[in-house]
Design a protein around this motif. Sequence first.
Motif, PDB file in Angstrom:
ATOM      1  N   SER A 128     121.940 -24.562 102.196  1.00  0.00           N
ATOM      2  CA  SER A 128     122.014 -23.110 102.306  1.00  0.00           C
ATOM      3  C   SER A 128     120.723 -22.473 101.823  1.00  0.00           C
ATOM      4  N   LYS A 129     120.113 -23.105 100.817  1.00  0.00           N
ATOM      5  CA  LYS A 129     118.848 -22.607 100.271  1.00  0.00           C
ATOM      6  C   LYS A 129     117.647 -23.125 101.058  1.00  0.00           C
ATOM      7  N   ASN A 130     117.852 -24.228 101.800  1.00  0.00           N
ATOM      8  CA  ASN A 130     116.758 -24.845 102.559  1.00  0.00           C
ATOM      9  C   ASN A 130     117.209 -25.093 103.998  1.00  0.00           C
ATOM     10  N   PRO A 131     117.486 -24.056 104.774  1.00  0.00           N
ATOM     11  CA  PRO A 131     118.035 -24.210 106.118  1.00  0.00           C
ATOM     12  C   PRO A 131     117.125 -24.987 107.073  1.00  0.00           C
ATOM     13  N   LEU A 132     115.822 -24.908 106.863  1.00  0.00           N
ATOM     14  CA  LEU A 132     114.905 -25.615 107.746  1.00  0.00           C
ATOM     15  C   LEU A 132     115.044 -27.131 107.586  1.00  0.00           C
ATOM     16  N   SER A 174     116.123 -29.974 110.521  1.00  0.00           N
ATOM     17  CA  SER A 174     115.308 -31.138 110.874  1.00  0.00           C
ATOM     18  C   SER A 174     115.964 -32.448 110.459  1.00  0.00           C
ATOM     19  N   LYS A 175     117.171 -32.347 109.891  1.00  0.00           N
ATOM     20  CA  LYS A 175     117.860 -33.543 109.401  1.00  0.00           C
ATOM     21  C   LYS A 175     118.233 -34.464 110.563  1.00  0.00           C
ATOM     22  N   ILE A 217     134.181 -33.732  96.960  1.00  0.00           N
ATOM     23  CA  ILE A 217     133.982 -32.294  97.102  1.00  0.00           C
ATOM     24  C   ILE A 217     132.773 -31.835  96.296  1.00  0.00           C
ATOM     25  N   PHE A 218     132.615 -32.390  95.091  1.00  0.00           N
ATOM     26  CA  PHE A 218     131.470 -32.028  94.258  1.00  0.00           C
ATOM     27  C   PHE A 218     130.159 -32.346  94.985  1.00  0.00           C
ATOM     28  N   LYS A 219     130.079 -33.518  95.578  1.00  0.00           N
ATOM     29  CA  LYS A 219     128.856 -33.917  96.280  1.00  0.00           C
ATOM     30  C   LYS A 219     128.661 -33.122  97.569  1.00  0.00           C
ATOM     31  N   LYS A 220     129.768 -32.859  98.275  1.00  0.00           N
ATOM     32  CA  LYS A 220     129.672 -32.080  99.512  1.00  0.00           C
ATOM     33  C   LYS A 220     129.229 -30.647  99.205  1.00  0.00           C
ATOM     34  N   ARG A 221     129.722 -30.103  98.097  1.00  0.00           N
ATOM     35  CA  ARG A 221     129.340 -28.741  97.709  1.00  0.00           C
ATOM     36  C   ARG A 221     127.866 -28.688  97.313  1.00  0.00           C
ATOM     37  N   GLU A 222     127.384 -29.706  96.616  1.00  0.00           N
ATOM     38  CA  GLU A 222     125.958 -29.754  96.267  1.00  0.00           C
ATOM     39  C   GLU A 222     125.089 -29.800  97.515  1.00  0.00           C
ATOM     40  N   GLU A 223     125.531 -30.578  98.497  1.00  0.00           N
ATOM     41  CA  GLU A 223     124.801 -30.682  99.760  1.00  0.00           C
ATOM     42  C   GLU A 223     124.794 -29.336 100.489  1.00  0.00           C
TER      43      GLU A 223
END
Length: 346
Positions: A337-341, A345-346, A326-332
């Motif tokens: 959220s801050k870098n939607p672009l 492109s992922k 959860i910690f890693k998923k939340r960081e992702e």
Amino acid sequence: MKKDEKVIVGISVGDLNGIGPEIIIKAYEDNRSLELSTPVIFASGKTMQFFKNYFKSKINFFSIDSPEKVVHGKVNVVNVWKESVKIDFGKESKKIGEYAIRSLEAATNALKKGSIDVLVTAPINKHNIQSEKFNFPGHTDYLAKALNGKSLMFMVAGDLRVGLLTDHVPLKDAAKHITEKLVREKITTVTNSLKQDFGIGKPRVAVLAINPHAGDNGVIGKEDDLVLRPALEKIRNEGSLVYGPYSADSFFGSNNYKSFDAVIASYHDQGLIPFKTIAFGGGVNYTAGLNKVRTSPDHGTAYEIAGKGIADENSFVQAIYTAIKIFKKREEYNYYSKNPLKKASK
């Protein structure tokens, strides 16, 4: 956090007369567990050494005076106290309750400061922890106040996730607590958690009825028709994929729960009995709705087997892994959220 950095897992030791110390030791006896994360146990080196000797464990503890001095690759123990503690397995003790709270408070302070990344709590006795300074029915309510959040008990086992509208309240009072405001708050908490903590873009949530057969059109109670059903309809009309209320008696037996990303039960046993029947020994109690990650095993102090060396650590191990995930998923989630672009492109 960089990909190669280890998550620092803070651990409150729980009731020392219960199985908490035993399952902590068993979880970290295998050094391979240190490859994924770094544990920090909040107790004392002397106390944990007693349990190591008692259970004839080969685990090695590394004593530190503060969580900021953590050493990766070691099972760290923060010396929250230095005196010797008398252990009496299986016995409820007010003094032991005080040590459980000292451990929890120290771990929570470290979590707030960022000295640890996540918190995993070993089981406490809800009776012997009570005092003038600590007056909470359990971890969930205490952490909600300490971390200024709207907490929700979220039981997790793989794809099975069960939340509660009301948790530690007497059954006779449960229906009185269920209001449109509460329903909205809990559904919002569950939905947000599914998105940021579990990576589910459009979560589907089922809500269980308050009364048998959802009240049978008012024959067996009017709360579902007057409160729950209208609240769910409003929330659904606002765009949330929320369904119900469903009659609870057949919901899990029919496997209907598998069609949803989470289920919200109206009261404690309505949700916890089926959850523990399906997932006992492998389930995790996750406190959703907070700005920090906290998990615990899905069982209590188990006084009846404390000190016998037969406690199963699997649920505690799953609590550790779930907290890390959860910690890693939340960081992702926060990153994209801050870098939607970049996500596009992922």
